[in-house]
Motif scaffolding. Structure first.
Motif, short mmCIF file in Angstrom:
data_model
loop_
_atom_site.label_atom_id
_atom_site.label_comp_id
_atom_site.label_asym_id
_atom_site.label_seq_id
_atom_site.Cartn_x
_atom_site.Cartn_y
_atom_site.Cartn_z
N SER A 4 -5.93 1.84 -3.55
CA SER A 4 -5.92 2.58 -2.29
C SER A 4 -4.49 3.01 -1.96
CB SER A 4 -6.46 1.69 -1.17
OG SER A 4 -7.78 1.31 -1.44
N PRO A 5 -4.35 4.00 -1.10
CA PRO A 5 -3.01 4.43 -0.70
C PRO A 5 -2.28 3.32 0.06
CG PRO A 5 -4.69 5.97 0.11
CD PRO A 5 -5.40 4.80 -0.50
N ILE A 6 -0.96 3.32 -0.10
CA ILE A 6 -0.13 2.37 0.63
C ILE A 6 0.15 2.97 2.00
CG2 ILE A 6 2.15 1.29 0.70
CD1 ILE A 6 1.99 1.18 -2.39
N HIS A 7 0.02 2.16 3.03
CA HIS A 7 0.25 2.61 4.40
C HIS A 7 1.66 2.24 4.85
CE1 HIS A 7 -4.06 3.35 5.60
NE2 HIS A 7 -4.18 2.78 4.42
N ARG A 8 2.30 3.13 5.55
CA ARG A 8 3.61 2.87 6.15
C ARG A 8 3.35 2.00 7.38
NH1 ARG A 8 8.77 5.06 6.79
NH2 ARG A 8 8.53 6.81 5.38
N ALA A 9 3.98 0.82 7.43
CA ALA A 9 3.78 -0.09 8.55
C ALA A 9 4.85 0.10 9.62
CB ALA A 9 3.80 -1.54 8.06
N GLY A 10 5.89 0.84 9.31
CA GLY A 10 6.96 1.11 10.26
C GLY A 10 7.93 2.11 9.68
N HIS A 11 8.82 2.59 10.54
CA HIS A 11 9.78 3.61 10.12
C HIS A 11 11.17 3.04 9.89
CE1 HIS A 11 6.88 6.77 10.60
NE2 HIS A 11 6.55 6.26 11.77
N SER A 12 11.33 1.76 10.09
CA SER A 12 12.62 1.10 9.85
C SER A 12 12.35 -0.35 9.45
CB SER A 12 13.51 1.18 11.09
OG SER A 12 12.88 0.59 12.20
N PRO A 13 13.31 -1.00 8.81
CA PRO A 13 13.10 -2.38 8.38
C PRO A 13 13.00 -3.32 9.58
CG PRO A 13 15.38 -1.76 8.05
CD PRO A 13 14.66 -0.52 8.49
N ILE A 14 12.51 -4.50 9.32
CA ILE A 14 12.40 -5.50 10.37
C ILE A 14 13.27 -6.70 10.00
CG2 ILE A 14 10.34 -6.56 9.35
CD1 ILE A 14 9.38 -7.02 12.27
N GLU A 15 14.00 -7.18 10.97
CA GLU A 15 14.88 -8.32 10.77
C GLU A 15 14.07 -9.62 10.90
OE1 GLU A 15 19.11 -9.95 12.62
OE2 GLU A 15 17.88 -8.58 13.79
N VAL A 16 14.16 -10.47 9.89
CA VAL A 16 13.46 -11.75 9.93
C VAL A 16 14.39 -12.88 9.50
CG1 VAL A 16 11.17 -10.78 9.54
CG2 VAL A 16 12.51 -11.51 7.61
N GLU A 17 14.10 -14.03 9.98
CA GLU A 17 14.86 -15.23 9.66
C GLU A 17 14.06 -16.02 8.62
OE1 GLU A 17 18.35 -17.26 10.23
OE2 GLU A 17 17.78 -15.46 11.33
N LEU A 18 14.65 -16.26 7.46
CA LEU A 18 13.97 -17.02 6.41
C LEU A 18 14.55 -18.42 6.31
CD1 LEU A 18 13.83 -14.37 3.53
CD2 LEU A 18 12.14 -14.81 5.32
#
Length: 84
Positions: A4-18
């Motif tokens: 299936s096509p890949i969906h864009r989940a946002g227009h910029s990256p998201i900052e996360v703490e690993l």
């Protein structure tokens, strides 16, 4: 196998703490309701999430446009004209 096509989940990256040593599952299909992480919404799409273990604790920027060449990390692909 086609997928299936890949969906864009946002227009910029998201900052996360690993957390070092912890396993994460990054959504590669863009369908997850718990972005940027997988919630199983990819089932039946032929697209698998990216499973990774954090090498160290700290802040990273994870891709939300799903076009990165360095999954799960953002590589700036969201800024490329053809990906808008």
């Amino acid at each position: 196998m086609s997928h299936s096509p890949i969906h864009r989940a946002g227009h910029s990256p998201i900052e996360v703490e690993l957390e070092e040593g912890k396993t994460y599952t990054w959504c590669a299909c863009g369908r997850s309701n718990s972005q940027p992480f997988c919630d199983g919404s990819h089932q039946g799409t032929g697209i698998d999430p990216v499973v990774f273990v954090a090498e160290r604790s700290g802040t990273v920027w994870l891709c939300m446009c799903k076009q990165t060449a360095t999954p799960p990390l953002c590589d700036g692909s969201h800024n490329k004209k053809n990906n808008l």
